[in-house]
Structures are given as C-alpha cells and as structure tokens.
Design a protein around this motif. Structure first.
Motif, PDB file in Angstrom:
ATOM      1  N   ASP A 157      35.100  39.033  41.735  1.00  0.00           N
ATOM      2  CA  ASP A 157      35.238  40.472  41.969  1.00  0.00           C
ATOM      3  C   ASP A 157      36.250  40.824  43.057  1.00  0.00           C
ATOM      4  N   VAL A 158      36.852  39.797  43.657  1.00  0.00           N
ATOM      5  CA  VAL A 158      38.016  40.034  44.529  1.00  0.00           C
ATOM      6  C   VAL A 158      39.195  39.157  44.078  1.00  0.00           C
ATOM      7  N   LEU A 159      39.062  38.533  42.920  1.00  0.00           N
ATOM      8  CA  LEU A 159      40.149  37.670  42.423  1.00  0.00           C
ATOM      9  C   LEU A 159      40.779  38.299  41.184  1.00  0.00           C
ATOM     10  N   VAL A 160      40.140  38.124  40.029  1.00  0.00           N
ATOM     11  CA  VAL A 160      40.716  38.700  38.799  1.00  0.00           C
ATOM     12  C   VAL A 160      40.882  40.216  38.956  1.00  0.00           C
ATOM     13  N   VAL A 161      39.925  40.811  39.632  1.00  0.00           N
ATOM     14  CA  VAL A 161      39.928  42.259  39.838  1.00  0.00           C
ATOM     15  C   VAL A 161      41.143  42.699  40.663  1.00  0.00           C
ATOM     16  N   ARG A 162      41.507  41.857  41.638  1.00  0.00           N
ATOM     17  CA  ARG A 162      42.667  42.157  42.477  1.00  0.00           C
ATOM     18  C   ARG A 162      43.974  41.889  41.720  1.00  0.00           C
ATOM     19  N   VAL A 163      44.023  40.736  41.055  1.00  0.00           N
ATOM     20  CA  VAL A 163      45.254  40.353  40.356  1.00  0.00           C
ATOM     21  C   VAL A 163      45.573  41.349  39.230  1.00  0.00           C
ATOM     22  N   ASP A 164      44.549  41.725  38.479  1.00  0.00           N
ATOM     23  CA  ASP A 164      44.781  42.615  37.334  1.00  0.00           C
ATOM     24  C   ASP A 164      44.623  44.091  37.703  1.00  0.00           C
ATOM     25  N   GLU A 165      44.407  44.355  38.972  1.00  0.00           N
ATOM     26  CA  GLU A 165      44.270  45.743  39.474  1.00  0.00           C
ATOM     27  C   GLU A 165      43.272  46.533  38.656  1.00  0.00           C
ATOM     28  N   LEU A 166      42.105  45.938  38.483  1.00  0.00           N
ATOM     29  CA  LEU A 166      41.078  46.576  37.648  1.00  0.00           C
ATOM     30  C   LEU A 166      40.382  47.729  38.371  1.00  0.00           C
ATOM     31  N   VAL A 172      38.636  47.012  46.472  1.00  0.00           N
ATOM     32  CA  VAL A 172      38.692  45.549  46.627  1.00  0.00           C
ATOM     33  C   VAL A 172      38.577  45.224  48.114  1.00  0.00           C
ATOM     34  N   ASP A 173      39.312  45.978  48.896  1.00  0.00           N
ATOM     35  CA  ASP A 173      39.360  45.763  50.329  1.00  0.00           C
ATOM     36  C   ASP A 173      37.971  45.825  50.969  1.00  0.00           C
ATOM     37  N   ARG A 174      37.161  46.764  50.544  1.00  0.00           N
ATOM     38  CA  ARG A 174      35.803  46.889  51.102  1.00  0.00           C
ATOM     39  C   ARG A 174      34.918  45.711  50.692  1.00  0.00           C
ATOM     40  N   ARG A 175      35.232  45.133  49.528  1.00  0.00           N
ATOM     41  CA  ARG A 175      34.351  44.081  49.015  1.00  0.00           C
ATOM     42  C   ARG A 175      34.334  42.827  49.886  1.00  0.00           C
ATOM     43  N   TYR A 176      35.446  42.530  50.551  1.00  0.00           N
ATOM     44  CA  TYR A 176      35.438  41.327  51.407  1.00  0.00           C
ATOM     45  C   TYR A 176      34.335  41.442  52.463  1.00  0.00           C
ATOM     46  N   GLU A 177      34.238  42.629  53.046  1.00  0.00           N
ATOM     47  CA  GLU A 177      33.203  42.813  54.074  1.00  0.00           C
ATOM     48  C   GLU A 177      31.804  42.827  53.469  1.00  0.00           C
ATOM     49  N   GLU A 178      31.704  43.407  52.293  1.00  0.00           N
ATOM     50  CA  GLU A 178      30.398  43.397  51.604  1.00  0.00           C
ATOM     51  C   GLU A 178      29.959  41.963  51.332  1.00  0.00           C
ATOM     52  N   ILE A 179      30.934  41.148  50.901  1.00  0.00           N
ATOM     53  CA  ILE A 179      30.619  39.740  50.621  1.00  0.00           C
ATOM     54  C   ILE A 179      30.186  39.034  51.907  1.00  0.00           C
ATOM     55  N   ASN A 180      30.879  39.309  52.997  1.00  0.00           N
ATOM     56  CA  ASN A 180      30.496  38.660  54.254  1.00  0.00           C
ATOM     57  C   ASN A 180      29.079  39.051  54.680  1.00  0.00           C
ATOM     58  N   ALA A 239      45.614  35.849  45.936  1.00  0.00           N
ATOM     59  CA  ALA A 239      44.261  36.421  45.957  1.00  0.00           C
ATOM     60  C   ALA A 239      43.264  35.416  46.553  1.00  0.00           C
ATOM     61  N   TYR A 240      43.409  34.140  46.219  1.00  0.00           N
ATOM     62  CA  TYR A 240      42.547  33.111  46.831  1.00  0.00           C
ATOM     63  C   TYR A 240      42.810  33.019  48.338  1.00  0.00           C
ATOM     64  N   GLN A 241      44.084  33.068  48.720  1.00  0.00           N
ATOM     65  CA  GLN A 241      44.414  32.987  50.145  1.00  0.00           C
ATOM     66  C   GLN A 241      43.703  34.102  50.919  1.00  0.00           C
ATOM     67  N   VAL A 242      43.763  35.314  50.390  1.00  0.00           N
ATOM     68  CA  VAL A 242      43.120  36.451  51.070  1.00  0.00           C
ATOM     69  C   VAL A 242      41.600  36.260  51.106  1.00  0.00           C
ATOM     70  N   ALA A 243      41.017  35.845  49.985  1.00  0.00           N
ATOM     71  CA  ALA A 243      39.560  35.669  49.928  1.00  0.00           C
ATOM     72  C   ALA A 243      39.107  34.595  50.916  1.00  0.00           C
ATOM     73  N   LEU A 244      39.848  33.497  50.990  1.00  0.00           N
ATOM     74  CA  LEU A 244      39.472  32.426  51.900  1.00  0.00           C
ATOM     75  C   LEU A 244      39.676  32.840  53.355  1.00  0.00           C
ATOM     76  N   ASP A 245      40.752  33.588  53.604  1.00  0.00           N
ATOM     77  CA  ASP A 245      40.997  34.065  54.970  1.00  0.00           C
ATOM     78  C   ASP A 245      39.917  35.042  55.425  1.00  0.00           C
ATOM     79  N   ARG A 246      39.558  35.949  54.521  1.00  0.00           N
ATOM     80  CA  ARG A 246      38.671  37.039  54.939  1.00  0.00           C
ATOM     81  C   ARG A 246      37.189  36.724  54.782  1.00  0.00           C
ATOM     82  N   CYS A 247      36.844  35.780  53.933  1.00  0.00           N
ATOM     83  CA  CYS A 247      35.425  35.473  53.699  1.00  0.00           C
ATOM     84  C   CYS A 247      35.101  34.038  54.089  1.00  0.00           C
ATOM     85  N   GLY A 248      35.619  33.619  55.242  1.00  0.00           N
ATOM     86  CA  GLY A 248      35.322  32.258  55.684  1.00  0.00           C
ATOM     87  C   GLY A 248      34.767  32.211  57.092  1.00  0.00           C
TER      88      GLY A 248
END
Lengths: 301, 301
Positions: A157-166, A172-180, A239-248
């Motif tokens: 939900d922060v990968l395919v969704v970000r790449v394909d701009e779904l 998307v930006d808010r979801r990183y914090e929600e995931i954390n 998208a993986y780089q951002v997810a790993l940076d923000r949700c690690g």
C-alpha cells in the motif's frame, strides 16, 4: 538487543558453532535508514558460515532442530498463556521472482505446519478496498504462539500504490506514519516483526522469468503483468528505498536479504528466524495440574 | 476406483517399486461397514513394504518427491482453474494421543505449507453452537487446489455428543444421514475425502499419557480431561463403530489406520494421500498467454 549466539542465553538451544554466522544476521543484514539500496549487492552472502551452495543443505539441517523446538515451545506457550506468549511475524517483500514463495516452501516448511499462520496478499478485493488499508492485514495477524508469514503485506500500500499513483501522493505520505504506529502497536502487544526485503538484481530477475517461460512446470508462475512491473524497475527501487527509510525504526527494522542466490536467501531467513526465537526464548509451560496426582490416576486406569 | 500403482496411469509420478505396498492401501485399510472395530489390530502394519521402524524414514523419503510434485501441480491447477481443479480433504479422527498432531507435523510437514489448509476443531464456541453443526465445518473447507487437513471434524458431533448425551438420541441419529449428504455433496463438488480413524489400543494410550506426564516438554499436551475421556473407552469405541458403519459409503469410505506404531501410522497416511493424488493426477496448467511472445518480451527487457 544483544544477541550474539556465543553469549549463550540461559535458555538457548544448542546449535553447532560452525553453523552460526560470525556476527548475528540481525546486525549484518539490518537496513540503516539513509543507506542506499543500490549500494547493497544482491549476490552477496554476508555472515554465511559455509563455502557456498554445496554446504547450504547441511547448514540448514544443523539449525533445524533448534528452529523446530523453539517453534514447538512457542506454540505450547501460546496454548497455555495466550497473548502473553507473544508471536513472530515474518514479512516478505520483494519484486516478482525474488523468492517469497520459495521461502515459504523451504524455510517455513522446516517447522510444524500447525504452528504457522500464512497469509498471501494479492490485489485488494472491492471489499478490502472499501476498508482502511490495514483492515485486511489485522485480520491475518498470527494468534498467540504462532509464526505468521506474510507473502506481501501492508507495504504494497506504499509500493504499487505509489508507483502506479493509485491514490494521491499526500495519502501515500501519511501511510508511512500509520504503518510505523501500527507496527509499534504490534511490537508492544508481543508480535515480533521480522521484515525482509528480498533484494534481487534485474539480471537475475530476467533469468528467472526466462526459466519460468521455458519450463512447462513453471508456466503457471508467470503472468503477463510481470513484464509490465519489470519495466518500472527504477520506480519500484525508489518506492522501496522510501519505505525502508521511513518505516525502519529501531524496534521494527528492515532486513535486506541478498536474494540472487536462492540457497543464501533461504539460509538467511531461517537464521533470522532462529535469532528472533533465541531472543524470545519461550519456555515449556508449567503444568496447570498436579503431575503426581495425574500420574497416579493414569497408572491405575 | 481401480488404482493399483503398478498399472501406471499416464500421468503418474515415479515412485520406486520397493517403496510401494503390494496392495493399494486404499484397499488394505478400507473399513467395510459391518466389520467389527475390535477385530482390527492397532499394532498391525498392513501393506508396509519395509522391515519395520528402521526403514520408515527411507521409505517416506522415497515417496516425498511424488507427494511434493502432486501437491504443487494441484496448487497450480487450483490457481488456474479454480474449483474445477478440485481439492483433497484429510479428516483425522481418533482418541487422545492417537496421533492427529503427529500426522500434521510429520506427514503434512512433507509438502509446501502454502498448499495446506489446516483446521483444528475444539469444543464448539457459543457462536458455533448457535449454528447448525456443519456451519463451522463448511467455513474451513479447503479452497481449490489445496490439501485440507481436519484435526477432529464434524464426526465429533456424533462422537462426544453421543457418548456424553449432549443432545437427544434422535438428533444424533439424524446427523449420520446429514453427514452422508454433506460428504456426497463435497465429493460431487470435487473435494476428495480421505477419512482416517487412528486406531490405538488402551495399553498404548496409557503409555503415551504416562510419557506426557513424565516429560516436562510434553506436560502441555496433557489435560485432566484426558483421563476422564479414557474412562469412557468402551462408549467411544461403540460410537466410532456406529459412525464408521453408518458414514462409510463407497464414495467416502473410512480408512482405519493401525496407530500403535507411530512410524507405520505416519507412513500409511502419507501413502493414502499419495494414492489419492495419483488418482486425481493433476496436470500442469496450460499457459493463458503466448509463451513465444512473452519470451521475446522478457529477452528484450
């Protein structure tokens, strides 16, 4: 989080020294936010105590008894103490052919299937889409004493969704914090997360897609969508780089598993699981009955 | 239902001759309504092609590749054709310590956990009790291409319920026919039933209960209820006899697995599963895309 397996915890199970990495894999493979994914070699074999593919089966056989017994203890503890026993949740993410299915088969096939809770997340159904993106994830969390395995996860939900701009970028930006927050809650409730990014090279993916197309026993694994996703390789890496940076965060780090070599990938995930279980170190539950009295009853039965 | 493994079906997977029983186990272990359970020896080893426990691991290793490949083909077929692919449902029934958990671990641990759907039926919850007795069962049927395993099942609703007189006798009586209709519907919809009664002797159960009480790693498996149920041994044997007599039509026979020897019990269930899969003989799905065109796309990617 000190867990060199040399500093044997009181409750540790014996694994021969030669089957262990020099440095715990949870240190060696841990992603440090800010690190560039493109600097990490998908064909590397950090911490591997053998000489290569030739001894991978033997090294796996050497850790299997410990994995097996930890799993059974965790399961027993879950039956006895419920949520207090905790659970482990292994999250598998990676591009097509990276090896999510192979890990389920070869790593989680090592333990009693009763102790597993597997969930595979596909493209969301209309019902799932009508809910918050974590709704379907929460429904698949492992129960007490179980080892959960997610083949894809809330990270889609922060990968395919970000790449394909779904959905809009701000969402998307808010979801990183929600995931954390979600993962922090999980950890607090006793679910130990082991988040694995299976890192393969574009060359290796090409080989594997070709292998799927040239073996009739693998045709079913190929989808015409695979090549479309492959064409977006740089966008997925970003998208993986951002997810790993923000949700690690420290409590729920990512592990980047070099996955060009299947034997290393499988061994590494098995070892990460072992290290997590060593750290959790479940004990056999105490009986909730009088053992001597029950022995007497059975003997006279 | 002719299925001697010697009359190799066109699609059969190769298992060495010496790993096969002389007579298919589906014949040798099949319960014939009217047969007396008390005449069946729980320590027998019908059809076993080895010399005893010593070669059980080797004989299992010899059938594992075929089991593994059938399972993967079935799974692939399920992905491709949905319900048309069918599924297998193994029902495990037996008294405490008969080995339901051991079979899940040792037999179903042989195949890819992704291809399994396990369900364990405990004492019904209030919600379950508020529904028809088959409600909770239907919710756990294996999906297309999966191998379902029931650790206890709808048969509890004519076993414990009968022994402890939890509902009126007439109601139990109606359930046998309901079960037969339910199972006939399952078979008609492509679910292949493999119903296993794990037959142990009272002496062997006593040994196993004592073993659970004398090993701290097994204390969690013991419940003070076990000895209460053991005291009702004759009533349970009678309830099983009735269930096997009344719910064993040709299309969904019971197999009585002699279970005093764990190695035989595990081998026998693995072999029954293999025979069922030989009979089902799923094929690798045909591709739903143009292989040559996709090869070209991947090569130029």
């Amino acid at each position: 989080m000190s867990h060199s397996r040399r500093q044997t915890p009181p409750n540790a199970l014996t694994v021969p020294e030669r089957a262990l990495p020099d440095t715990p894999l949870r240190q060696a493979l841990r992603f440090r936010p800010g690190q560039s994914l493109s600097d990490l070699d998908p064909a590397a074999t950090p911490g591997y105590p053998g000489r290569g593919k030739a001894d991978a089966d033997e090294l796996t056989d050497l850790i299997r008894p410990a994995l097996d017994q930890w799993q059974e203890r965790l399961f027993a503890d879950g039956k006895e103490r419920g949520p207090a026993a905790g659970s482990v949740l292994v999250v598998l993410q990676g591009l097509d052919t990276a090896g999510k299915g192979g890990i389920v088969r070869h790593v989680f096939g090592l333990v009693d299937p009763q102790g597993l809770h597997l969930a595979s997340f596909k493209q969301p159904t209309p019902e799932e889409l009508s809910h918050h993106f974590l709704w379907r994830i929460r429904r698949q969390l492992p129960g007490p004493g179980l080892i959960g395995v997610f083949d894809r996860s809330h990270y889609e939900d922060v990968l395919v969704v970000r790449v394909d701009e779904l959905i809009p970028a701000e969402q998307v930006d808010r979801r990183y914090e929600e995931i954390n927050r979600f993962e922090a809650d999980l950890q607090a409730s006793g679910v130990r997360l082991v988040k694995c990014f299976l890192n393969i090279s574009p060359q290796e993916q090409k080989e594997r897609l070709l292998a799927r197309l040239t073996d009739p026993a693998k045709w079913w694994k190929y989808s015409t969508n695979d090549i479309k996703v492959r064409a977006k390789w740089p966008a997925y890496q970003e998208a993986y780089q951002v997810a790993l940076d923000r949700c690690g965060p420290a409590a729920a780090p990512w592990y980047v598993i070099p996955s060009d070599r299947k034997w290393y990938r499988n061994w590494a995930v098995a070892m990460l699981l072992l290290e997590e279980l060593d750290d959790l170190a479940p004990t056999w539950p105490a009986p909730d009955y009088d053992v001597a009295a029950e022995l007497a009853r059975v003997r006279s039965s």
